[in-house]
Design a protein around this motif. Structure first.
Motif: not given
Length: 320
Positions: A166-170, A172-175
């Motif tokens: 989940i951290k990687d996903y966030l 990768s989207n600048g979050i």
């Protein structure tokens, strides 16, 4: 798995949080993000949790792990992420000389701490022993279990793995600002306003009031706790909890109530918190001190807090 989104708070002020709560991985999940456009990413965090729960569960019939466990020793092709996590589990088995063993599934299924009210018999425990993570064979994206003693159970490492995904996903989207809480596996992103750390409470074992024993001031860190108070049943005055000693087949019985690991990887924190708890205070402390950029807090049964050398008063806050 059912995900129920229970609440949402939104703000156009980038310093105000967007928070959603839900149920997944057999626990309550809370995700808080900072940023004016972060709301549109938060639902996908729950979708990621659902995806990996359905992939890594050992009870869902269509999961990779269920298929491996019921393949009668034949190779089963699975998702590359499943292979990745199994390999990490094997690595922690090697690091701990088998103390952490992801092939423990028959034993954890036998104990079934969530539903049991009476401990299994010694004969039942003995029949579930004899497993060994070294009997997990990987060939590319295929896995098989060499003997009928092994069944995979990734419960000791999966939540951390999912938090990291989940951290990687966030990111990768600048979050980059927020907190991921998967039922006590807490992963803090960057400082919420550029200067302020997150204060994360550590539960007082067996205390039902919710008052934390202490708090940690952190940023860009994972905080994972393993303890004998999290899941257990009581029979004839004895508490039987979910952290099993692979050498005895019974719940660990030592001087500890909990171990909390602080580092950058929630996957590592998940595994190391279990290993250190099983090791006990002295050996567990020695282990964590030997691992770079990793700290730990040990809570003993008599209420003492022991900490590794890298934790100072700026990080650890005692609660009166």
């Amino acid at each position: 798995m059912t995900i129920a989104l229970c609440s949402c708070s939104c703000s156009m002020n980038s310093n105000e949080p967007v928070t959603k709560n839900g149920f997944a991985l057999d626990t309550v999940i809370t995700i808080t993000l900072y940023g004016s456009d972060s709301e549109k990413y938060i639902d996908e965090c729950f979708n990621i949790a659902k995806k990996y729960d359905e992939m890594l569960s050992n009870t869902k019939e269509n999961s990779d792990i269920y298929k491996i466990n019921h393949s009668n020793g034949e190779f089963t092709e699975v998702n590359p992420d499943t292979i990745d996590l199994i390999k990490q589990g094997i690595n922690y088995g090697e690091m701990s000389d088998g103390t952490f063993d992801i092939s423990i599934g028959k034993l954890t299924t036998l104990w079934d701490i969530k539903n049991r009210t009476v401990p299994p018999t010694p004969e039942e425990v003995q029949s579930a022993m004899g497993f060994n993570y070294k009997n997990i064979e990987i060939d590319g994206n295929r896995v098989r279990l060499k003997t009928d003693k092994e069944q995979l159970d990734l419960g000791g490492i999966a939540k951390g793995f999912i938090a990291d995904k989940i951290k990687d996903y966030l990111n990768s989207n600048g979050i980059t600002k927020g907190v991921i809480n998967l039922g006590g596996n807490v992963l803090c992103l960057d400082r919420k306003d550029g200067t302020t750390n997150y204060n994360i409470g550590i539960q007082k074992p067996f205390d039902e009031s919710g008052t934390p024993l202490c708090a940690l001031s952190v940023t860009n860190k994972s905080i994972v706790t393993s303890g004998d108070y999290q899941r257990y049943f009581e029979y004839n005055g004895v508490k039987y909890h979910h952290i099993i000693d692979v050498n005895t087949g019974y719940p660990v019985d030592n001087e500890l109530d909990s171990v909390t690991i602080i580092n950058s990887s929630s996957t590592a924190g998940d595994a190391l918190s279990s290993i250190a708890f099983i090791y006990g205070l002295d050996k567990g402390m020695q282990l964590i001190e030997s691992i770079p950029d990793t700290e730990a807090i040990f809570v003993t049964k008599d209420g003492n807090i022991e900490k590794t050398s890298g934790i100072d008063d700026n990080m650890l806050k005692k609660v009166q």
